[in-house]
Design a protein around this motif. Sequence first.
Motif, short mmCIF file in Angstrom:
data_model
loop_
_atom_site.label_atom_id
_atom_site.label_comp_id
_atom_site.label_asym_id
_atom_site.label_seq_id
_atom_site.Cartn_x
_atom_site.Cartn_y
_atom_site.Cartn_z
N VAL A 180 -38.82 -45.88 53.04
CA VAL A 180 -38.00 -44.67 53.00
C VAL A 180 -36.58 -45.10 53.39
CG1 VAL A 180 -37.69 -42.31 53.83
CG2 VAL A 180 -39.99 -43.31 53.74
N ARG A 181 -35.62 -44.79 52.54
CA ARG A 181 -34.25 -45.23 52.77
C ARG A 181 -33.28 -44.05 52.68
NH1 ARG A 181 -35.79 -48.23 47.97
NH2 ARG A 181 -35.60 -50.15 49.17
N ARG A 182 -32.02 -44.34 52.89
CA ARG A 182 -31.02 -43.27 52.95
C ARG A 182 -30.88 -42.53 51.61
NH1 ARG A 182 -28.52 -42.56 57.46
NH2 ARG A 182 -26.76 -41.12 57.65
N THR A 183 -31.16 -43.20 50.52
CA THR A 183 -31.02 -42.58 49.21
C THR A 183 -32.27 -41.83 48.76
OG1 THR A 183 -31.69 -44.68 48.18
CG2 THR A 183 -29.30 -44.27 48.44
N THR A 184 -33.34 -41.85 49.55
CA THR A 184 -34.57 -41.15 49.18
C THR A 184 -34.35 -39.65 49.24
OG1 THR A 184 -35.92 -42.97 50.08
CG2 THR A 184 -37.02 -40.85 49.69
N THR A 185 -34.45 -38.98 48.12
CA THR A 185 -34.26 -37.54 48.09
C THR A 185 -35.53 -36.82 48.52
OG1 THR A 185 -35.02 -37.29 45.80
CG2 THR A 185 -32.67 -37.81 46.14
N ALA A 186 -35.42 -35.53 48.79
CA ALA A 186 -36.58 -34.74 49.18
C ALA A 186 -37.64 -34.74 48.07
CB ALA A 186 -36.16 -33.31 49.51
N GLU A 187 -37.19 -34.67 46.82
CA GLU A 187 -38.13 -34.68 45.69
C GLU A 187 -38.83 -36.03 45.57
OE1 GLU A 187 -34.93 -33.75 45.56
OE2 GLU A 187 -35.27 -31.57 45.44
N GLU A 188 -38.08 -37.13 45.74
CA GLU A 188 -38.69 -38.46 45.71
C GLU A 188 -39.67 -38.63 46.86
OE1 GLU A 188 -35.04 -41.04 43.69
OE2 GLU A 188 -35.08 -40.71 45.85
N PHE A 189 -39.29 -38.14 48.04
CA PHE A 189 -40.17 -38.27 49.20
C PHE A 189 -41.48 -37.52 48.96
CE2 PHE A 189 -41.86 -36.92 53.28
CZ PHE A 189 -41.85 -38.10 54.00
N GLU A 190 -41.38 -36.34 48.41
CA GLU A 190 -42.60 -35.57 48.15
C GLU A 190 -43.52 -36.30 47.19
OE1 GLU A 190 -43.85 -30.91 47.43
OE2 GLU A 190 -41.75 -31.54 47.20
N ARG A 191 -42.94 -36.95 46.17
CA ARG A 191 -43.77 -37.73 45.25
C ARG A 191 -44.41 -38.92 45.97
NH1 ARG A 191 -39.51 -36.51 41.52
NH2 ARG A 191 -38.49 -38.51 41.90
N LEU A 192 -43.68 -39.56 46.88
CA LEU A 192 -44.23 -40.70 47.60
C LEU A 192 -45.46 -40.31 48.41
CD1 LEU A 192 -41.12 -42.62 49.03
CD2 LEU A 192 -42.42 -43.11 46.96
N VAL A 193 -45.34 -39.24 49.19
CA VAL A 193 -46.46 -38.87 50.07
C VAL A 193 -47.64 -38.34 49.26
CG1 VAL A 193 -44.98 -38.49 52.06
CG2 VAL A 193 -45.53 -36.56 50.56
N GLN A 194 -47.37 -37.89 48.05
CA GLN A 194 -48.45 -37.45 47.18
C GLN A 194 -49.02 -38.60 46.35
OE1 GLN A 194 -46.72 -34.27 44.90
NE2 GLN A 194 -46.87 -32.79 46.57
N GLY A 195 -48.39 -39.78 46.46
CA GLY A 195 -48.88 -40.95 45.74
C GLY A 195 -48.57 -40.93 44.26
N ARG A 196 -47.51 -40.23 43.88
CA ARG A 196 -47.16 -40.12 42.46
C ARG A 196 -45.92 -40.95 42.13
NH1 ARG A 196 -45.22 -35.63 40.82
NH2 ARG A 196 -44.85 -34.52 42.79
N ALA A 197 -45.93 -41.55 40.95
CA ALA A 197 -44.78 -42.28 40.40
C ALA A 197 -44.28 -43.38 41.34
CB ALA A 197 -43.64 -41.30 40.08
N ILE A 198 -45.21 -44.05 42.01
CA ILE A 198 -44.83 -45.10 42.96
C ILE A 198 -44.19 -46.28 42.24
CG2 ILE A 198 -45.66 -46.72 44.69
CD1 ILE A 198 -45.82 -43.85 45.63
N ALA A 199 -44.81 -46.73 41.17
CA ALA A 199 -44.29 -47.90 40.45
C ALA A 199 -42.88 -47.64 39.93
CB ALA A 199 -45.23 -48.27 39.31
N ARG A 200 -42.65 -46.45 39.40
CA ARG A 200 -41.33 -46.13 38.87
C ARG A 200 -40.29 -46.07 39.99
NH1 ARG A 200 -42.35 -41.54 36.31
NH2 ARG A 200 -41.37 -40.09 37.74
N ALA A 201 -40.67 -45.52 41.12
CA ALA A 201 -39.73 -45.37 42.24
C ALA A 201 -39.25 -46.71 42.77
CB ALA A 201 -40.38 -44.57 43.37
N PHE A 202 -40.12 -47.73 42.68
CA PHE A 202 -39.77 -49.03 43.28
C PHE A 202 -39.68 -50.14 42.24
CE2 PHE A 202 -41.76 -46.67 46.79
CZ PHE A 202 -40.72 -46.71 47.71
N ALA A 203 -39.44 -49.79 41.00
CA ALA A 203 -39.37 -50.80 39.93
C ALA A 203 -38.28 -51.83 40.22
CB ALA A 203 -39.12 -50.12 38.59
#
Length: 266
Positions: A216-239
């Motif tokens: 989790v970094r300074r640029t992580t948006t609320a929408e991105e964070f919600e996807r992370l904790v739900q386990g969605r789009a992980i590969a795309r987020a950290f490509a």
Amino acid sequence: MAEPPVPILMYHSVAAEPNDATRVLSVSPEAFERQMDIVAGSGLTPIRTAELAARWRAGRPLPERPLLITFDDGYEGVHRHALPVLAKHAFPATLFVTTGWIRGPYDTGGGLDTMLDWGQVRELAAADVEIGGHTHTHPQLDQLDDRALRHELIHSREIVTDEIGSVPVSLAYPYGYSSRRVRVAVRETGYGQALAVNNGLARRRQGPYALTRLTVRRTTTAEEFERLVQGRAIARAFARDRALTKGYAVVRRARQVSRKVSRSRV
């Protein structure tokens, strides 16, 4: 039925005005509070690192929708900003301290920003925050010889034990780097589990000494964070992170080979 994977969040600094060294891997106090509100509203169940590993080791079921909240290094903002939010939600967490960076008698001066002192670490421990090890000087453990490796692991473990009155059982690898040799040393020096990075979800099959986390970094948006904790789009987020990691891995392997050749000529 296979157990679902577990998101393990990796935080560093929680600060309104971080310095340049910690800015990228920091989050603002407001962002952290919003993220914990998302966790609370999503029906997730935060647990500590030791509990996750113990349940997996014993084959016991996990709580419904488990999640781990972890902090690396030991920045002062974890006490000032994160602790009140964690307490509001009654969330447990894990703090991995670099003992040579904590303000006090063992301080080596290597801390990257304002660090916790040992009194604050004890207050965190009393507030349901598991205190884990993160070595003494934060080196790349897989680049150390055996003697230096064990000193980093044992010395920091002894300091935490002396300062908080309980033995740390969990470790986070500095920079996320480990190797089979490092993992064996971690186990042999008394740690029951260890966390890497790798920006993926943790699974039991990874084994207790190579559990992956999500940055989790300074640029992580609320929408991105919600996807992370739900386990969605992980590969795309950290490509982009994965591409950079692969490139740096080639450089690190070359350095290791170079060191081995140099030693063989001595």
